[in-house]
Design a protein around this motif. Structure first.
Motif, short mmCIF file in Angstrom:
data_model
loop_
_atom_site.label_atom_id
_atom_site.label_comp_id
_atom_site.label_asym_id
_atom_site.label_seq_id
_atom_site.Cartn_x
_atom_site.Cartn_y
_atom_site.Cartn_z
N ASP A 173 0.82 -1.22 0.00
CA ASP A 173 0.00 0.00 0.00
C ASP A 173 0.86 1.27 0.00
O ASP A 173 0.47 2.28 -0.59
CB ASP A 173 -0.93 0.01 1.21
N ASN A 208 -4.08 -2.48 -4.66
CA ASN A 208 -3.26 -3.56 -4.12
C ASN A 208 -3.70 -4.86 -4.78
O ASN A 208 -4.83 -5.32 -4.56
CB ASN A 208 -3.40 -3.65 -2.61
N LYS A 245 -3.07 -7.77 -4.20
CA LYS A 245 -3.31 -8.89 -3.29
C LYS A 245 -4.79 -8.97 -2.88
O LYS A 245 -5.22 -9.99 -2.34
CB LYS A 245 -2.43 -8.76 -2.05
N GLU A 246 -5.52 -7.88 -3.13
CA GLU A 246 -6.95 -7.89 -2.83
C GLU A 246 -7.68 -8.59 -3.97
O GLU A 246 -7.46 -8.29 -5.15
CB GLU A 246 -7.45 -6.46 -2.65
N GLU A 247 -8.57 -9.49 -3.65
CA GLU A 247 -9.18 -10.39 -4.63
C GLU A 247 -9.90 -9.66 -5.76
O GLU A 247 -9.82 -10.06 -6.92
CB GLU A 247 -10.15 -11.35 -3.92
N TRP A 291 -9.44 -6.44 -6.79
CA TRP A 291 -8.80 -5.16 -7.10
C TRP A 291 -9.18 -4.66 -8.49
O TRP A 291 -9.34 -3.45 -8.71
CB TRP A 291 -7.28 -5.28 -6.99
#
Length: 331
Positions: free
Chosen positions: A192, A208, A210-212, A214
């Motif tokens: 972030d 980000n 890594k967020e499902e 995004w």
């Protein structure tokens, strides 16, 4: 002179004393002031690069002062401040490299040494607005980004562009070049704080990865993308496909995440989407890239600077992947 070699020891990197290189008739001897790391250097260290040749001096990026010239080179080059084009044998076809193409820093000895000998046509004048550290950071990453954005991506002012994995050197240049022409720039990162830095520097938004979901947020924020610049490949290619505008271009210059398990070809052909591979760039593009940096007074992003005797720690930092911008080493 001191140089960093790749060896077959337990620690593959070794700072050694070697002979100063000899000049050929069309060559110049450059005393390096600063050099910079690329992901390629760490891959070689880890044995993850093809045809590793032990005893080679690593390094593709460097800037310095011409100290001597060969018999066929004008003395007027002496004392010039220069950066080095890391292309070796690109070939006559500007669209793609030749079969014997390579990059400076193995098999040909590279920039991680006090001196380097190169052909006079490998030199470009150091942009006056750049420090030595900034100039050293420019060549490989700047050229790779320039080709991806302009040759393959055809990016224009006002286009929406997404730069993935924005902490790396090439991605940073893609970010800076896109801002310079007035594109609407968005970024992704797994950190972030890197996203926040880019927004503070002019990005319209960041996500980000890594967020499902995004890519849903990216689609909503941007309205879709004309161009995506990517270094990782893998299954996220399908996420990019979902958020492209019709006739959008996805340009990738690496595949650290490997091959996608599947590819959404139906959406690709229906929306006229291009998936395009790219490499560093030809010699003409190198000249254009340096001119672009001068014209727009682009300043490379520097993560850190350290002395040459501490260069192996820079490799360790690159392996950790926490840097934001280029890792520079000085003499």
């Amino acid at each position: 002179m001191k140089a960093l070699l790749i060896t077959d020891q337990q620690e593959p990197l070794l700072i050694s004393e070697i002979d100063k290189p000899k000049l050929g008739p069309n060559q110049v001897l450059v005393r390096l002031k600063a050099v910079a790391l690329n992901r390629r250097d760490q891959w070689i260290r880890q044995g993850m690069y093809p045809n590793i040749q032990f005893g080679s001096v690593l390094g593709s990026d460097g800037a310095g002062i011409v100290e001597r010239v060969g018999s066929e080179v004008s003395d007027s080059l002496i004392d010039h401040e220069v950066i080095i084009n890391p292309n070796v044998n690109w070939g006559k076809n500007e669209m793609a490299q030749s079969s014997d193409y390579s990059v400076l820093g193995m098999p040909e000895n590279g920039t991680f040494a006090e001196y380097i000998v190169v052909h006079e046509n490998r030199l470009a004048d150091k942009p006056e607005h750049l420090s030595w550290n900034e100039a050293a950071a420019l060549p490989l990453g700047g050229l790779t980004a320039f080709r991806a954005i302009f040759h393959h991506g055809h990016l224009k002012p006002g286009d929406n562009v997404l730069i993935s994995g924005v902490g790396g050197g090439v991605a940073q240049f893609a970010f800076l070049f896109s801002l310079a022409i007035g594109a609407n720039v968005y970024v992704t990162s797994g950190a972030d704080e890197k996203v926040a830095k880019c927004i503070a520097s002019g990005a319209k938004g960041g996500f980000n990865y890594k967020e499902e979901s995004w890519f849903k947020a990216a689609q909503k924020a941007s309205g879709g993308f004309d161009v995506v610049i990517d270094s990782a490949g893998g299954n996220q290619i399908n996420d990019f496909i979902k958020i492209m505008k019709p006739a959008g271009r996805i340009v990738f210059y690496g595949a650290t995440n490997g091959t996608p398990q599947k590819l959404d070809m139906f959406r690709m052909f229906w929306n006229q989407i291009t998936l395009q591979g790219s490499t560093m760039g030809n010699d003409h593009e190198f000249e254009e890239m340096v001119a672009f940096v001068k014209r727009h007074e682009v300043h490379p992003v520097i993560d850190s600077v350290r002395p040459f005797h501490d260069i192996i720690s820079a490799f360790d930092d690159m392996k950790a992947g926490k840097q934001f911008g280029k890792l520079v080493v000085t003499f």
